[in-house]
Design a protein around this motif. Structure first.
Motif, PDB file in Angstrom:
ATOM      1  N   LEU A   1      -3.646  -6.813  13.046  1.00 30.67           N
ATOM      2  CA  LEU A   1      -2.881  -5.380  13.020  1.00 30.67           C
ATOM      3  C   LEU A   1      -4.081  -4.325  13.896  1.00 30.67           C
ATOM      4  O   LEU A   1      -5.059  -4.584  13.893  1.00 30.67           O
ATOM      5  CB  LEU A   1      -3.286  -4.499  11.505  1.00 30.67           C
ATOM      6  CG  LEU A   1      -2.777  -3.469  11.604  1.00 30.67           C
ATOM      7  CD1 LEU A   1      -1.692  -3.229  10.279  1.00 30.67           C
ATOM      8  CD2 LEU A   1      -3.658  -2.306  11.411  1.00 30.67           C
TER       9      LEU A   1
ATOM     10  N   LEU B   1      -5.211 -10.990   6.437  1.00 30.88           N
ATOM     11  CA  LEU B   1      -4.924  -9.791   7.344  1.00 30.88           C
ATOM     12  C   LEU B   1      -6.372  -9.390   8.055  1.00 30.88           C
ATOM     13  O   LEU B   1      -7.110  -9.098   7.346  1.00 30.88           O
ATOM     14  CB  LEU B   1      -4.311  -8.449   6.611  1.00 30.88           C
ATOM     15  CG  LEU B   1      -4.156  -7.306   7.688  1.00 30.88           C
ATOM     16  CD1 LEU B   1      -3.135  -7.338   8.634  1.00 30.88           C
ATOM     17  CD2 LEU B   1      -3.708  -6.139   6.728  1.00 30.88           C
TER      18      LEU B   1
ATOM     19  N   ILE C   1      -7.596  -6.193  10.378  1.00 30.92           N
ATOM     20  CA  ILE C   1      -7.328  -4.963  10.858  1.00 30.92           C
ATOM     21  C   ILE C   1      -8.334  -4.688  11.910  1.00 30.92           C
ATOM     22  O   ILE C   1      -9.532  -4.728  12.047  1.00 30.92           O
ATOM     23  CB  ILE C   1      -7.460  -4.030   9.791  1.00 30.92           C
ATOM     24  CG1 ILE C   1      -6.674  -4.328   8.757  1.00 30.92           C
ATOM     25  CG2 ILE C   1      -7.419  -2.458  10.375  1.00 30.92           C
ATOM     26  CD1 ILE C   1      -6.740  -3.534   7.294  1.00 30.92           C
TER      27      ILE C   1
ATOM     28  N   LEU D   1      -1.116   1.493   6.062  1.00 29.28           N
ATOM     29  CA  LEU D   1      -0.754  -0.078   6.204  1.00 29.28           C
ATOM     30  C   LEU D   1       0.522  -0.124   6.039  1.00 29.28           C
ATOM     31  O   LEU D   1       0.875   0.284   4.674  1.00 29.28           O
ATOM     32  CB  LEU D   1      -1.566  -0.654   5.424  1.00 29.28           C
ATOM     33  CG  LEU D   1      -3.040  -0.782   5.713  1.00 29.28           C
ATOM     34  CD1 LEU D   1      -3.922  -1.442   5.008  1.00 29.28           C
ATOM     35  CD2 LEU D   1      -3.289  -1.354   7.414  1.00 29.28           C
TER      36      LEU D   1
ATOM     37  N   VAL E   1       0.829  -6.753  14.257  1.00 37.26           N
ATOM     38  CA  VAL E   1       1.492  -5.413  13.689  1.00 37.26           C
ATOM     39  C   VAL E   1       0.766  -4.244  14.304  1.00 37.26           C
ATOM     40  O   VAL E   1      -0.478  -4.197  14.233  1.00 37.26           O
ATOM     41  CB  VAL E   1       1.518  -5.389  12.240  1.00 37.26           C
ATOM     42  CG1 VAL E   1       2.251  -4.080  11.709  1.00 37.26           C
ATOM     43  CG2 VAL E   1       2.398  -6.849  11.466  1.00 37.26           C
TER      44      VAL E   1
END
Length: 87
Positions: free
Chosen positions: A30, A14, A16, A58, A51
């Motif tokens: 994200l 992931l 961020i 989260l 996302v």
């Protein structure tokens, strides 16, 4: 204790706050703001699943990701302690 300075070769990663320069190893991006470039160097790049969410909360189950990339984002957090708890 083993430390990883780079994302592992396998497992979901992931990123961020990937903004205008996502890491090539990130599987999922994200970001909280898709159209506000105030805090990034250019237009957001969306070249894989993204996302839209607040990194303070989260929207993933624990353990889903093998690794999280969050470069140059801590200084933008309203509540850095909450953000680190989420990580």
């Amino acid at each position: 204790m083993e430390q990883h300075l780079n994302p592992p070769k396998t497992g979901l990663v992931l990123e961020i706050g990937s903004g205008d320069n996502p890491n090539p190893r990130a599987d999922i991006l994200l970001d909280k703001f898709l159209f506000d470039n105030t805090e990034r160097g250019g237009d957001i790049i969306i070249d894989r699943p993204i996302v839209v969410a607040d990194a303070h909360h989260l929207p993933f189950r624990d353990g889903v990701f093998e690794y999280a990339i969050c470069s140059h984002i801590l200084e933008h957090m309203d509540d850095p302690v909450q953000f680190v708890r989420e990580l």
